[in-house]
Design a protein around this motif. Structure first.
Motif, short mmCIF file in Angstrom:
data_model
loop_
_atom_site.label_atom_id
_atom_site.label_comp_id
_atom_site.label_asym_id
_atom_site.label_seq_id
_atom_site.Cartn_x
_atom_site.Cartn_y
_atom_site.Cartn_z
N ILE A 83 42.34 49.69 32.73
CA ILE A 83 43.46 50.43 32.16
C ILE A 83 44.47 50.71 33.27
O ILE A 83 44.08 51.06 34.39
N TYR A 85 48.00 53.03 34.09
CA TYR A 85 48.78 54.18 33.62
C TYR A 85 49.94 54.39 34.57
O TYR A 85 49.77 54.40 35.80
N ALA A 100 48.97 43.52 32.48
CA ALA A 100 48.18 43.93 31.32
C ALA A 100 48.25 42.90 30.20
O ALA A 100 47.24 42.60 29.55
N LYS A 101 49.45 42.34 29.97
CA LYS A 101 49.59 41.35 28.92
C LYS A 101 48.81 40.07 29.24
O LYS A 101 48.13 39.51 28.38
N LYS A 104 45.06 41.01 29.13
CA LYS A 104 44.62 41.65 27.87
C LYS A 104 43.90 42.98 28.11
O LYS A 104 42.79 43.21 27.63
N ARG A 106 44.79 47.47 28.64
CA ARG A 106 45.71 48.51 28.17
C ARG A 106 46.65 48.94 29.29
O ARG A 106 46.22 49.15 30.43
N ILE A 108 49.32 52.03 29.67
CA ILE A 108 49.81 53.27 29.07
C ILE A 108 51.06 53.72 29.82
O ILE A 108 51.02 53.94 31.03
N SER A 146 51.11 49.10 25.93
CA SER A 146 50.10 49.22 24.89
C SER A 146 50.26 50.52 24.11
O SER A 146 50.20 50.54 22.87
N GLN A 147 50.43 51.61 24.82
CA GLN A 147 50.68 52.92 24.21
C GLN A 147 51.77 53.64 25.00
O GLN A 147 51.89 53.45 26.21
#
Length: 214
Positions: A83, A85, A100-101, A104, A106, A108, A146-147
């Motif tokens: 992850i 952030y 991240a893309k 694959k 996340r 944030i 992602s978020q």
């Protein structure tokens, strides 16, 4: 244990609001995740979870010059986080989104201020070139994170109006509540522990005759 990477400095090395929130997150997640920080520092720091880098062609950050993007990407790849952030829309967040893309995982994004969700300034001259690339980066980061976490409802409104996306969570700044009882006496005194840039809205607390001139 899964790895959580903060794209920014720890609170021990930079006493800022975003860095304090990194610290709060670390204290609450350290039993579930191995926490790492990736940030610029001219010398190597002793902690194993501090990943430092130095700029390739410059000593200080200037908007529009992204010469260390490949260095940052390679350091993220070396860590191989689960992850990522980041607090704020910036080119380092774009590097995190790209990684991240491709892998694959996340990514944030935490909106830091109104600037992150506003449209480009459309300045003239050489600054317009910087604004163009900054706007492209903002669209890429916001469109592919992602978020997205917002701090307030107005940020969510601007995010939807300017980028066609709504935030996944509205989370006010999570600074710790003091444990001691606070007692006030009149007149109330306000101590502003921050800089006086317009973004902080510091002048609303100061009467006209006492406002600083610089």
């Amino acid at each position: 244990m899964k790895k959580l990477l903060f794209l920014g400095p720890p609170f021990d090395y930079y006493k800022g609001g975003a860095e304090y929130q990194y610290k709060v997150l670390e204290l609450n997640l350290e039993e579930k995740y191995a926490i790492y920080y990736l940030f610029r520092h001219p010398t190597s720091l002793p902690e194993e979870n501090y990943i430092n880098y130095d700029y390739m062609f410059r000593k200080t950050y200037k908007a529009g010059l992204y010469t260390d993007a490949l260095v940052i990407y390679r350091l993220i790849r070396r860590l191989s986080p689960d992850i990522i952030y980041h607090h704020g829309v910036a080119y380092i967040a774009a590097v995190g989104v790209c990684y991240a893309k491709l892998h694959k995982i996340r990514m944030i994004l935490h909106i830091a201020s109104k600037i992150d969700v506003e449209k480009s300034k459309n300045r003239s001259g050489i600054k317009s070139i910087f604004d163009f690339f900054d706007q492209k980066i903002a669209k890429y980061v916001i469109g592919n994170a992602s978020q997205i976490i917002c701090q307030a409802k107005y940020q969510d409104t601007l995010l939807k109006a300017n980028y066609g996306r709504t935030c996944d969570l509205i989370l006010p700044n999570f600074h710790a509540i003091p444990e001691d009882t606070i007692r006030k006496t009149l007149p109330i005194k306000i101590v502003w522990v921050a800089n006086f840039k317009q973004l902080k809205l510091s002048l609303i607390h100061i009467s006209e005759p006492t406002r600083p001139t610089t």
